[in-house]
Design an enzyme around this catalytic site. Sequence first.
Site, PDB file in Angstrom:
ATOM      1  N   CYS A   7      75.146   5.470 -78.040  1.00  0.00           N
ATOM      2  CA  CYS A   7      74.933   5.090 -79.440  1.00  0.00           C
ATOM      3  C   CYS A   7      75.620   3.778 -79.806  1.00  0.00           C
ATOM      4  CB  CYS A   7      75.386   6.204 -80.378  1.00  0.00           C
ATOM      5  SG  CYS A   7      77.112   6.683 -80.188  1.00  0.00           S
ATOM      6  N   GLU A  40      77.288  11.162 -87.634  1.00  0.00           N
ATOM      7  CA  GLU A  40      77.490  10.111 -86.636  1.00  0.00           C
ATOM      8  C   GLU A  40      76.116   9.733 -86.103  1.00  0.00           C
ATOM      9  OE1 GLU A  40      80.233   8.692 -86.276  1.00  0.00           O
ATOM     10  OE2 GLU A  40      81.634  10.092 -87.179  1.00  0.00           O
TER      11      GLU A  40
END
Length: 453
Positions: A243, A209
Amino acid sequence: MEIEKILLSQRDFFKTQQTKSLAFRKMYLEKLKKLIISNENMLCEAINRDFGKSKFDTFTTELSFILNDIDYYIRNLKSLSKPKKVRTNLVNQLGSSKVYAEPLGCVLVIGAWNYPYQLSLSPIIAAMAAGNCCLLKPSEIAENTMKAMASLINKNFPPEYLYVYEGGIEETTALLTLKFDKIFFTGSTKVGKIIYKAAAEHLTPVTLELGGKSPAIVTKNANLEIAAKRIVWGKFLNAGQTCVAPDYLLIEETIQEQFLEMLRKYIKEFQYEPGSEQYTRIINQRNFQRLVRLIDKEKIYSGGHFDEEKLYIEPTILNSVDWNDTIMQEEIFGPLLPVISFQSYNAALNSILELEKPLAAYLFTHNAEEKDIFTKKISFGGGCINDTVMHLSNDNLPFGGVGSSGMGNYHGKYGFETFSHQKAVLEKTTWGEPGIKYPPYSEKKLSWIKKLL
């Protein structure tokens, strides 16, 4: 090495088959839920010491996600674990076919510092629900939350089942020399490459990720007030250290000035001030200095002030930015929003295609054709139309990247599948056996096989 002994104990414990019991999984998921609820103040204090995160933000962006994940798996564990019957093709009649979700074994989760509880414990919860033994390595950058998780888990869970390993780069490097059955990493693309390379030595599957430059696009067909409000919230949440935050803004030229004023209005309205409940510090000096270097004073439209002692950077809008500017060469990961105007919607989308595939993308419009072109043309991990960030809150949607923004996904059933092996089983009857697949071969048998296959 102590951690090697713990991993060996986890391997031995996994072989006992205890983690495959649904009752076992539910018992420990419920235990973790109770511990989080009863230790909420301790967890909030730790994250506040790391970068000034408020109780409100800690609950809404961290603990609520974790508690919802636990509730989801407790509620759906039986159906997720149930063998799935699938169609059996003609050549395998008479028979039945099923897919069994079985745990992978011993998994390593390497968490991130920006949402240290959510990005460490959410994948751990999915791995527990799938029946694995787990080793968690939180980010050492958020040191207090790392210690809080270690204290909470290591005192209340058997290490042969679940263990938190503290330490920094040296400890993580040592971990990566060991063989796991799965590695799950959240962090930068640069470190993701290191993880991937180390995992390849053991042929260990990975979920990465990562991140990237996630665009937010606003056209003249958008509800501008709502777009401005939601972009400001999504961008400056956690001081931009998210993010999936909008990394840069693409705005149609005819509405640019009007929209920038709306952004400035909501930044002021949301009171993003030093030490306020709704705004966090930058995590450390290194990241602070990196962000300050990205501020082009000639292009500041709003904000631009900072305080090194307080690790505070004011929400900053940079206007008239060019694709070649320094700020457009890397993921920002902070409270700076560069703005690029466009005249042609399709040309703007083509510019996005020239960059690496982002983790998220956001479009604000009420035009059906613009929505359709956006979803079909741009490849990204996940995103929203007429909102930002909120796709993460739907556990029916997978969360993960594509290309350099990551591989694999999780949340809800996708997390369960990420930490499971889909085992295929065909069961045949022992009567009515046709002879056409057995020697000796003949043209007649071949002709029948061609018809069957």
